[in-house]
Write a protein that holds these residues in place. Structure first.
Motif, PDB file in Angstrom:
ATOM      1  N   ILE A  54      33.031  46.333  32.750  1.00  0.00           N
ATOM      2  CA  ILE A  54      31.867  45.765  33.374  1.00  0.00           C
ATOM      3  C   ILE A  54      30.579  46.133  32.762  1.00  0.00           C
ATOM      4  O   ILE A  54      30.259  47.325  32.793  1.00  0.00           O
ATOM      5  CB  ILE A  54      32.345  46.192  35.021  1.00  0.00           C
ATOM      6  CG1 ILE A  54      33.277  45.599  35.612  1.00  0.00           C
ATOM      7  CG2 ILE A  54      30.833  45.418  35.751  1.00  0.00           C
ATOM      8  CD1 ILE A  54      33.606  45.893  36.937  1.00  0.00           C
ATOM      9  N   ILE A  80      33.523  41.919  31.704  1.00  0.00           N
ATOM     10  CA  ILE A  80      32.868  40.984  32.641  1.00  0.00           C
ATOM     11  C   ILE A  80      31.290  41.317  32.543  1.00  0.00           C
ATOM     12  O   ILE A  80      31.058  42.620  32.652  1.00  0.00           O
ATOM     13  CB  ILE A  80      33.424  41.408  34.065  1.00  0.00           C
ATOM     14  CG1 ILE A  80      34.919  40.884  33.989  1.00  0.00           C
ATOM     15  CG2 ILE A  80      32.758  40.457  35.113  1.00  0.00           C
ATOM     16  CD1 ILE A  80      35.917  41.732  35.114  1.00  0.00           C
ATOM     17  N   GLN A  82      28.146  41.173  34.859  1.00  0.00           N
ATOM     18  CA  GLN A  82      27.802  40.952  36.331  1.00  0.00           C
ATOM     19  C   GLN A  82      26.553  40.844  36.320  1.00  0.00           C
ATOM     20  O   GLN A  82      25.791  41.924  35.868  1.00  0.00           O
ATOM     21  CB  GLN A  82      28.472  42.262  36.784  1.00  0.00           C
ATOM     22  CG  GLN A  82      28.251  42.123  38.618  1.00  0.00           C
ATOM     23  CD  GLN A  82      28.821  41.143  39.236  1.00  0.00           C
ATOM     24  OE1 GLN A  82      29.789  40.429  38.802  1.00  0.00           O
ATOM     25  NE2 GLN A  82      28.209  40.661  40.280  1.00  0.00           N
ATOM     26  N   ALA A  90      32.682  42.307  40.626  1.00  0.00           N
ATOM     27  CA  ALA A  90      33.272  42.433  39.358  1.00  0.00           C
ATOM     28  C   ALA A  90      34.283  43.180  39.309  1.00  0.00           C
ATOM     29  O   ALA A  90      35.220  42.911  38.557  1.00  0.00           O
ATOM     30  CB  ALA A  90      31.886  43.030  38.457  1.00  0.00           C
ATOM     31  N   LYS A  93      37.244  40.944  40.302  1.00  0.00           N
ATOM     32  CA  LYS A  93      37.437  39.874  39.429  1.00  0.00           C
ATOM     33  C   LYS A  93      38.243  40.638  37.984  1.00  0.00           C
ATOM     34  O   LYS A  93      39.211  40.126  37.687  1.00  0.00           O
ATOM     35  CB  LYS A  93      36.078  39.416  38.997  1.00  0.00           C
ATOM     36  CG  LYS A  93      36.327  38.248  37.783  1.00  0.00           C
ATOM     37  CD  LYS A  93      35.099  37.773  37.555  1.00  0.00           C
ATOM     38  CE  LYS A  93      34.945  36.801  36.495  1.00  0.00           C
ATOM     39  NZ  LYS A  93      34.002  36.241  36.153  1.00  0.00           N
ATOM     40  N   GLY A  94      38.022  41.804  37.689  1.00  0.00           N
ATOM     41  CA  GLY A  94      38.334  42.591  36.661  1.00  0.00           C
ATOM     42  C   GLY A  94      40.060  42.856  37.012  1.00  0.00           C
ATOM     43  O   GLY A  94      40.597  42.774  36.007  1.00  0.00           O
ATOM     44  N   LEU A  97      42.150  39.846  36.703  1.00  0.00           N
ATOM     45  CA  LEU A  97      42.069  39.408  35.275  1.00  0.00           C
ATOM     46  C   LEU A  97      43.300  40.082  34.532  1.00  0.00           C
ATOM     47  O   LEU A  97      43.964  39.691  33.953  1.00  0.00           O
ATOM     48  CB  LEU A  97      40.736  39.807  34.576  1.00  0.00           C
ATOM     49  CG  LEU A  97      40.794  39.127  33.190  1.00  0.00           C
ATOM     50  CD1 LEU A  97      41.003  37.633  33.201  1.00  0.00           C
ATOM     51  CD2 LEU A  97      39.461  39.445  32.510  1.00  0.00           C
TER      52      LEU A  97
END
Length: 101
Positions: A54, A80, A82, A90, A93-94, A97
């Motif tokens: 991130i 990612i 952010q 983030a 989301k990571g 993913l």
């Protein structure tokens, strides 16, 4: 299996580590600053150990952003970007993913 995230930028390392713990992952942290142009040496070990990265755009310079992006590509690690300095969204989301892979 517990995931590892590398967070670049910001200055709230202990908060980021607490958020990681809350979400079941380990956090590696770097504030994004390195002396004498040693950013690749400073960033590569963290990117290498992480399952994803991130980058906090509000807390890190453009050159560092680009280096992390390139290291992510080279090492096959998702990166990612952010906006601002918030990590929670983030991080989720990571994790989504890397779980999907």
């Amino acid at each position: 299996m517990k995931k590892t995230v590398a967070i670049f930028g910001g200055d709230k390392e202990s908060t980021y580590k607490q958020l990681g713990k809350k979400n079941g992952c380990d956090v590696l942290f770097h504030n994004g600053k390195a002396r004498n142009g040693g950013t690749v040496k400073a960033f590569q070990p963290l990117v290498n150990k992480a399952d994803f990265c991130i980058v906090l755009l509000g807390s890190i310079g453009h050159i560092s952003q680009d280096l992390i992006k390139e290291l992510g590509k080279e090492l096959g690690k998702p990166v990612i970007f952010q906006p601002g300095k918030g990590v929670s969204a983030a991080l989720r989301k990571g994790l989504e993913l890397v779980e999907a892979v």
